[in-house]
Design an enzyme around this catalytic site. Structure first.
Site, PDB file in Angstrom:
ATOM      1  N   CYS A 257       0.798  -1.237   0.000  1.00  0.00           N
ATOM      2  CA  CYS A 257       0.000   0.000   0.000  1.00  0.00           C
ATOM      3  C   CYS A 257       0.826   1.280   0.000  1.00  0.00           C
ATOM      4  O   CYS A 257       0.819   2.021  -0.982  1.00  0.00           O
ATOM      5  CB  CYS A 257      -0.943  -0.010   1.206  1.00  0.00           C
ATOM      6  SG  CYS A 257      -2.148  -1.341   1.106  1.00  0.00           S
TER       7      CYS A 257
HETATM    8  N1  LIG Z   1      -2.784  -5.813   1.876  1.00  0.00           N
HETATM    9  C1  LIG Z   1      -3.298  -4.789   2.519  1.00  0.00           C
HETATM   10  O1  LIG Z   1      -2.974  -4.564   3.674  1.00  0.00           O
HETATM   11  C2  LIG Z   1      -4.303  -3.863   1.856  1.00  0.00           C
HETATM   12  C3  LIG Z   1      -4.968  -2.926   2.651  1.00  0.00           C
HETATM   13  C4  LIG Z   1      -5.913  -2.086   2.076  1.00  0.00           C
HETATM   14  C5  LIG Z   1      -6.150  -2.150   0.711  1.00  0.00           C
HETATM   15  N2  LIG Z   1      -5.477  -3.032  -0.069  1.00  0.00           N
HETATM   16  C6  LIG Z   1      -5.778  -3.052  -1.496  1.00  0.00           C
HETATM   17  O2  LIG Z   1      -6.571  -4.185  -1.792  1.00  0.00           O
HETATM   18  C7  LIG Z   1      -6.235  -4.702  -3.090  1.00  0.00           C
HETATM   19  C8  LIG Z   1      -5.802  -6.162  -2.970  1.00  0.00           C
HETATM   20  O3  LIG Z   1      -4.632  -6.212  -2.164  1.00  0.00           O
HETATM   21  P1  LIG Z   1      -4.127  -7.549  -1.465  1.00  0.00           P
HETATM   22  O4  LIG Z   1      -3.050  -7.153  -0.511  1.00  0.00           O
HETATM   23  O5  LIG Z   1      -5.278  -8.348  -0.971  1.00  0.00           O
HETATM   24  O6  LIG Z   1      -3.468  -8.269  -2.731  1.00  0.00           O
HETATM   25  P2  LIG Z   1      -3.003  -9.800  -2.836  1.00  0.00           P
HETATM   26  O7  LIG Z   1      -1.959  -9.844  -3.879  1.00  0.00           O
HETATM   27  O8  LIG Z   1      -2.735 -10.348  -1.469  1.00  0.00           O
HETATM   28  O9  LIG Z   1      -4.321 -10.539  -3.380  1.00  0.00           O
HETATM   29  C9  LIG Z   1      -4.876 -10.279  -4.623  1.00  0.00           C
HETATM   30  C10 LIG Z   1      -5.340 -11.600  -5.242  1.00  0.00           C
HETATM   31  O10 LIG Z   1      -5.938 -11.313  -6.497  1.00  0.00           O
HETATM   32  C11 LIG Z   1      -5.636 -12.392  -7.383  1.00  0.00           C
HETATM   33  N3  LIG Z   1      -5.829 -11.934  -8.759  1.00  0.00           N
HETATM   34  C12 LIG Z   1      -5.030 -11.166  -9.529  1.00  0.00           C
HETATM   35  N4  LIG Z   1      -5.600 -10.944 -10.728  1.00  0.00           N
HETATM   36  C13 LIG Z   1      -6.798 -11.584 -10.709  1.00  0.00           C
HETATM   37  C14 LIG Z   1      -7.840 -11.723 -11.646  1.00  0.00           C
HETATM   38  N5  LIG Z   1      -7.788 -11.131 -12.825  1.00  0.00           N
HETATM   39  N6  LIG Z   1      -8.914 -12.483 -11.303  1.00  0.00           N
HETATM   40  C15 LIG Z   1      -8.983 -13.090 -10.096  1.00  0.00           C
HETATM   41  N7  LIG Z   1      -8.020 -12.980  -9.162  1.00  0.00           N
HETATM   42  C16 LIG Z   1      -6.951 -12.237  -9.470  1.00  0.00           C
HETATM   43  C17 LIG Z   1      -4.210 -12.745  -7.030  1.00  0.00           C
HETATM   44  O11 LIG Z   1      -3.905 -14.073  -7.435  1.00  0.00           O
HETATM   45  C18 LIG Z   1      -4.220 -12.598  -5.506  1.00  0.00           C
HETATM   46  O12 LIG Z   1      -4.525 -13.805  -4.835  1.00  0.00           O
HETATM   47  C19 LIG Z   1      -5.149  -3.787  -3.625  1.00  0.00           C
HETATM   48  O13 LIG Z   1      -5.738  -2.777  -4.396  1.00  0.00           O
HETATM   49  C20 LIG Z   1      -4.567  -3.172  -2.371  1.00  0.00           C
HETATM   50  O14 LIG Z   1      -3.984  -1.902  -2.604  1.00  0.00           O
HETATM   51  C21 LIG Z   1      -4.565  -3.915   0.487  1.00  0.00           C
END
Ligand SMILES: NC(=O)c1ccc[n+]([C@@H]2O[C@H](COP(=O)([O-])OP(=O)(O)OC[C@H]3O[C@@H](n4cnc5c(N)ncnc54)[C@H](O)[C@@H]3O)[C@@H](O)[C@H]2O)c1
Length: 415
Positions: A257
């Protein structure tokens, strides 16, 4: 309800489990088959969701790689990654891919909520047209909303349920449905007037952290020159009951993030002829920290008549934050790269990260790295890290996290 969750990562898995625990059925879609298989076996790869909790949710949780299953859902939440390209511009590839695939199965009456962090205007200008490729119209045939995720991996005091959830809808009816959806898993839902406002809210929160971390990092660099202990200053300033909020200096910002999201806004701002100087400056100061840390290690070795080349450096903690295994943008990786370029020999200890395959390294027992190093460097303080032991056994200790604040020893150097 039947809820679809697209993207089963740090955001999607806790969300899916929370909806199952609230009595709903969840269809979880991910592009990574190994994740689907692990979840189906009841093996969680997200630290905040222990296997036992996942297994209790499993009867109502169907992980799958097939978007077609989503046609049965009442609501679909998208939580796929939003990284940067190598040129540090928004990489909208995963979002576009997921929205395009969802459009092929979208049904009249469904609600689609985007949770991935993005720039203000994305939901309205990009997501809605992609979903309308289905032939259905947003607002009348299906509903659209944006709700930023506030998950803080490893945090125990605030949960999805007890953290207020901001929601913006494409129309008042979209908002109303999204507020009702999140009311199932969150005690306090905060409606805002547009999806743009909800998108910018998330970016403001993350930029606020990035700027304040940069400020305290700059103070740390100044303290180093002035011979003042920055931790003593931060601790003292934190006693002010109003008008000050504690932020801690460190080896650099990591995670998905803070090093990434602010640049979604600076990129978008350029379209409006606005330079977001705080964002850029904070990014620069924070990106400089691993370099500063390596200089500090080199100075410490020099004071012990050792060059970096050939010295054995033991890194303690390599993930980007305490209590989790996430290596994305972890400053330890940059520190290892810089030290290796200067000829240091690197070992590390991190109970959360068994391998660093990019460097051909694997985690060694704490005593082994301490007994065979010229300097031990505290980069991330996982729960239970034995600080006394480190000070006892290592010939030289450099602490970038204030884990030794208040301690003194001739061989101890602190940020
Ligand atoms: N990790 C955090 O602490 C956090 C906090 C707030 C917001 N976010 C936001 O949330 C979003 C997700 O982050 P995250 O940390 O969960 O990411 P992550 O990488 O842990 O998980 C995302 C998942 O999406 C899957 N993916 C990718 N492309 C795909 C597709 N086309 N179809 C289906 N699945 C697909 C990936 O395989 C992965 O498992 C981002 O925008 C991030 O900025 C994350």
């Amino acid at each position: 309800m039947k809820i679809g969750v697209v993207g089963l990562g740090y955001v999607g898995v806790p969300l899916a489990v929370a909806f199952c625990e609230a009595g709903h059925t969840v269809i979880g879609v991910d592009a990574d088959r190994s994740k689907i298989e692990a979840l189906a076996r009841g093996e969680s790869y997200i630290e905040d969701i222990p296997d036992a909790r996942l297994r209790e949710a499993l009867p109502r949780f169907q992980p799958t790689a097939r978007y077609a299953e989503l046609s049965q859902a009442d609501a679909v939440i998208i939580a796929v990654p939003t990284p940067l390209t190598p040129n540090r511009e928004p990489d909208l590839g995963p979002l576009t891919a997921s929205a395009t695939a969802l459009a092929t199965v979208l049904q009249r009456g469904q609600l689609v909520v985007l949770e991935s962090t993005t720039y203000p205007g994305y939901t309205r200008e990009r997501l809605v047209p992609l979903l309308e490729e289905s032939g259905l119209a947003a607002g009348s045939d299906f509903n659209v909303a944006f709700s930023p995720e506030r998950v803080d991996p490893g945090r125990k005091d605030y949960t999805l349920r007890t953290t207020a959830k901001v929601v913006g809808g494409s129309t008042p009816a979209c908002l109303e449905r999204a507020v009702a959806l999140y009311g199932e898993v969150c005690d306090h839902v905060v409606p805002v007037s547009t999806t743009d406002a909800a998108e910018l809210t998330k970016l403001l929160e993350n930029i606020f952290r990035s700027v304040n971390i940069a400020l305290v990092n700059e103070i740390a660099i100044l303290c180093d020159r002035m011979g003042i202990d920055v931790w003593e200053v931060v601790n003292a300033a934190s006693t002010k009951p109003y008008g000050f909020m504690r932020f801690e200096p460190g080896p650099g910002m990591g995670g998905h993030c803070l090093p990434v999201d602010p640049f979604y806004l600076s990129w978008r701002a350029r379209e409006f002829d606005v330079q977001t100087e705080f964002i850029e400056l904070a990014g620069e100061v924070n990106a400089r920290m691993p370099h500063f840390c390596v200089e500090k290690i080199a100075r410490g070795l020099n004071d012990h008549s050792k060059p970096v080349r050939g010295s054995r450096v033991a890194l303690l903690g390599v993930s980007y934050k305490a209590g989790i295994a996430d290596l994305r943008e972890a400053p330890a990786l940059k520190i290892i790269r810089l030290l290796a370029e200067q000829g240091a020999s690197i070992a590390y200890h991190d109970e959360y990260v068994p391998e660093l395959s990019e460097f051909g390294l694997s985690s060694q027992p704490l005593d082994d790295v301490l007994d065979h190093c010229d300097v031990a460097v505290i980069v991330t303080v996982h729960p239970g890290l034995d600080i006394e032991r480190i000070l006892d056994r290592a010939p030289l200790v450099v602490d970038f996290r204030g884990a030794t604040a208040g301690m003194t020893a001739g061989k101890l150097i602190r940020l």
